[in-house]
Design a protein around this motif. Sequence first.
Motif, PDB file in Angstrom:
ATOM      1  N   PHE A 148       5.892   0.688   5.734  1.00 39.90           N
ATOM      2  CA  PHE A 148       5.624  -0.760   5.704  1.00 39.90           C
ATOM      3  C   PHE A 148       6.833  -1.484   6.272  1.00 39.90           C
ATOM      4  CE2 PHE A 148       3.203   1.058   2.253  1.00 39.90           C
ATOM      5  CZ  PHE A 148       1.993   0.377   2.284  1.00 39.90           C
ATOM      6  N   VAL A 202      -0.509   1.127  -7.046  1.00 38.89           N
ATOM      7  CA  VAL A 202       0.224   0.064  -6.360  1.00 38.89           C
ATOM      8  C   VAL A 202       1.487  -0.358  -7.106  1.00 38.89           C
ATOM      9  CG1 VAL A 202      -1.882  -0.753  -5.237  1.00 38.89           C
ATOM     10  CG2 VAL A 202      -1.123  -1.832  -7.376  1.00 38.89           C
ATOM     11  N   SER A 203       2.201  -1.267  -6.457  1.00 35.78           N
ATOM     12  CA  SER A 203       3.509  -1.701  -6.944  1.00 35.78           C
ATOM     13  C   SER A 203       3.489  -2.181  -8.400  1.00 35.78           C
ATOM     14  CB  SER A 203       4.048  -2.802  -6.033  1.00 35.78           C
ATOM     15  OG  SER A 203       3.129  -3.882  -5.958  1.00 35.78           O
ATOM     16  N   PHE A 245       4.986  -5.733  -4.539  1.00 35.76           N
ATOM     17  CA  PHE A 245       4.914  -5.362  -3.118  1.00 35.76           C
ATOM     18  C   PHE A 245       5.143  -6.585  -2.240  1.00 35.76           C
ATOM     19  CE2 PHE A 245       2.476  -5.331   0.798  1.00 35.76           C
ATOM     20  CZ  PHE A 245       2.710  -4.081   1.347  1.00 35.76           C
ATOM     21  N   ARG A 246       4.593  -7.720  -2.670  1.00 32.24           N
ATOM     22  CA  ARG A 246       4.757  -8.924  -1.845  1.00 32.24           C
ATOM     23  C   ARG A 246       6.225  -9.352  -1.819  1.00 32.24           C
ATOM     24  NH1 ARG A 246      -0.987 -12.071  -3.117  1.00 32.24           N
ATOM     25  NH2 ARG A 246      -2.290 -10.316  -2.466  1.00 32.24           N
ATOM     26  N   ASP A 254      -3.429 -11.689   5.765  1.00 28.55           N
ATOM     27  CA  ASP A 254      -3.617 -10.453   6.525  1.00 28.55           C
ATOM     28  C   ASP A 254      -4.320 -10.674   7.861  1.00 28.55           C
ATOM     29  OD1 ASP A 254      -2.772  -9.654   4.033  1.00 28.55           O
ATOM     30  OD2 ASP A 254      -4.039  -7.879   3.968  1.00 28.55           O
ATOM     31  N   LYS A 257      -8.074   0.967  -4.020  1.00 28.30           N
ATOM     32  CA  LYS A 257      -6.796   0.352  -4.353  1.00 28.30           C
ATOM     33  C   LYS A 257      -7.005  -0.948  -5.097  1.00 28.30           C
ATOM     34  CE  LYS A 257      -3.034  -1.865  -1.962  1.00 28.30           C
ATOM     35  NZ  LYS A 257      -2.560  -2.393  -0.731  1.00 28.30           N
ATOM     36  N   GLN A 284     -10.297  -9.689   0.391  1.00 26.36           N
ATOM     37  CA  GLN A 284     -10.197  -8.559  -0.537  1.00 26.36           C
ATOM     38  C   GLN A 284     -11.309  -8.682  -1.585  1.00 26.36           C
ATOM     39  OE1 GLN A 284      -6.102  -8.666  -1.878  1.00 26.36           O
ATOM     40  NE2 GLN A 284      -5.358  -8.005   0.114  1.00 26.36           N
ATOM     41  N   LYS A 319      -6.184 -13.986  -1.636  1.00 19.97           N
ATOM     42  CA  LYS A 319      -6.814 -13.236  -0.553  1.00 19.97           C
ATOM     43  C   LYS A 319      -8.273 -12.965  -0.905  1.00 19.97           C
ATOM     44  CE  LYS A 319      -2.449 -11.228   1.087  1.00 19.97           C
ATOM     45  NZ  LYS A 319      -1.782 -10.033   1.659  1.00 19.97           N
ATOM     46  N   ALA A 348      -1.693  -4.359   8.761  1.00 23.54           N
ATOM     47  CA  ALA A 348      -2.299  -5.650   8.421  1.00 23.54           C
ATOM     48  C   ALA A 348      -1.317  -6.674   8.969  1.00 23.54           C
ATOM     49  CB  ALA A 348      -2.477  -5.805   6.922  1.00 23.54           C
ATOM     50  N   LYS A 387     -10.542  -2.319  -1.364  1.00 20.79           N
ATOM     51  CA  LYS A 387      -9.263  -2.927  -1.718  1.00 20.79           C
ATOM     52  C   LYS A 387      -9.547  -4.239  -2.430  1.00 20.79           C
ATOM     53  CE  LYS A 387      -4.947  -4.738   0.033  1.00 20.79           C
ATOM     54  NZ  LYS A 387      -4.012  -4.830   1.141  1.00 20.79           N
ATOM     55  N   TYR A 390      -0.441  -6.517  -6.956  1.00 14.66           N
ATOM     56  CA  TYR A 390       0.343  -6.390  -5.722  1.00 14.66           C
ATOM     57  C   TYR A 390       1.614  -7.234  -5.739  1.00 14.66           C
ATOM     58  CZ  TYR A 390      -4.298  -4.878  -3.988  1.00 14.66           C
ATOM     59  OH  TYR A 390      -5.511  -4.280  -3.820  1.00 14.66           O
ATOM     60  N   TYR A 437      -8.390   1.535   3.926  1.00 14.52           N
ATOM     61  CA  TYR A 437      -8.398   0.875   2.628  1.00 14.52           C
ATOM     62  C   TYR A 437      -9.819   0.324   2.507  1.00 14.52           C
ATOM     63  CZ  TYR A 437      -3.172   0.503   2.457  1.00 14.52           C
ATOM     64  OH  TYR A 437      -1.823   0.720   2.415  1.00 14.52           O
TER      65      TYR A 437
HETATM   66  C1  PBG Z   1      -0.968  -5.695   2.788  1.00  7.23           C
HETATM   67  C2  PBG Z   1      -0.836  -4.707   1.708  1.00  7.23           C
HETATM   68  C3  PBG Z   1      -0.682  -4.985   0.345  1.00  7.23           C
HETATM   69  C4  PBG Z   1      -0.444  -3.759  -0.278  1.00  7.23           C
HETATM   70  C5  PBG Z   1      -0.510  -2.770   0.702  1.00  7.23           C
HETATM   71  N1  PBG Z   1      -0.781  -3.364   1.924  1.00  7.23           N
HETATM   72  C6  PBG Z   1      -0.594  -6.258  -0.398  1.00  7.23           C
HETATM   73  C7  PBG Z   1      -1.562  -7.317  -0.224  1.00  7.23           C
HETATM   74  O1  PBG Z   1      -2.698  -7.098   0.193  1.00  7.23           O
HETATM   75  O2  PBG Z   1      -1.171  -8.451  -0.498  1.00  7.23           O
HETATM   76  C8  PBG Z   1      -0.146  -3.599  -1.728  1.00  7.23           C
HETATM   77  C9  PBG Z   1       0.637  -2.400  -2.106  1.00  7.23           C
HETATM   78  C10 PBG Z   1       1.285  -2.448  -3.437  1.00  7.23           C
HETATM   79  O3  PBG Z   1       1.135  -3.417  -4.222  1.00  7.23           O
HETATM   80  O4  PBG Z   1       1.980  -1.481  -3.743  1.00  7.23           O
HETATM   81  N2  PBG Z   1      -2.081  -5.785   3.517  1.00  7.23           N
END
Ligand code: PBG
Length: 343
Positions: free
Chosen positions: A91, A293-294, A220-221, A144, A268, A241, A237, A134, A211, A217, A208
Amino acid sequence: MQTLEQPTTLSQTRLNLTRRPRRLRQSPAVRGLVRETQLTTADFIQPLFITDNPEPTAIESMPGISRLPIKDLLHECETLASLGIQAVVLFPHLDPSLKDAAGSQALNPDSLFIQAIRAVKQAVPELLLIADMALDPYTSHGHDGILNDTGTEVLNDVSATIMAKMAVLLAQNGCDWVAPSDMMDGRVGAIREALDAHDLTQTGILAYSAKYASAYYGPFRDAVGSAQAAGTHLLSKDSYQMDPANRREALVEACLDEEEGADVLMVKPAGAYLDIIREVREHTALPVAAYQVSGEYAQIHAAAQLGWLNLERCREESLLAIKRAGADMILSYFAKDMALALR
Ligand code: PBG
């Protein structure tokens, strides 16, 4: 069932039972023989974040995870490969000055991300190299996809077209699989067509598929800086999503991605969506991936730091549950730690 005779001691009390499931739990040897699910290092894919900062930068909400400059990234990939991890997913993290509304850095053939991909493929060619795709790391608004003129809508077809171009660029520079994470309609088909048109028939698509628009998330952000760009973790989103309330819709998405040419279907987040992993598993013959995820990672760490949960045991249990639900492969920030623990 009745008690056969008056017991003289507690251990002489007998029920008349034919079936005693505890027989198969009475020793480590028996438990080992009947264990249905085992985690192995080969199950895991390690997500890694790349930065143009010359030094690694820790991500506060993800203990133990840093954004890495290319030289540290190469070292980390070598270490992971030597531990038996077979795949990483990369990433990018961009300096905010490089972001714009169109996410134009996504198609820059000399971006830091592309340089990183080339360097990893050259240094550790046996490692399966996956690139998340993305526009959110590249857009100033953190979405995205591309927005319409009034900024009220995320445009589908133009965003999917950019994804297809991006896939070609990534694959030409050494990426083995592309992983579209944007949830635009038709992007898997557009990507497959573009890859094939460029003779990139061996490049895989890890889609994905299901998702969800998840609050998990958040960390991650922070990691890719898409929250910062939008000014909030709560960037919605919801128009692309999936709604966390929906199960059948996951099958619609998974079937479409399969028809459009995806090689692997992903669900996910993972932990709160075990029913979806199972559902997708039962409806496809393709391999199924799940992304822990995160936020799932952060909550285990946070509780462990408070002394409220045991880190190692919760880590293993959470991953075991994901595999038991039907995942063939698991993207997890715990991948390296698990490889170390499983040695
Ligand atoms: C972005 C993306 C996201 C994650 C992976 N790719 C975040 C989002 O959609 O905002 C999340 C991964 C994580 O939380 O570990 N397209």
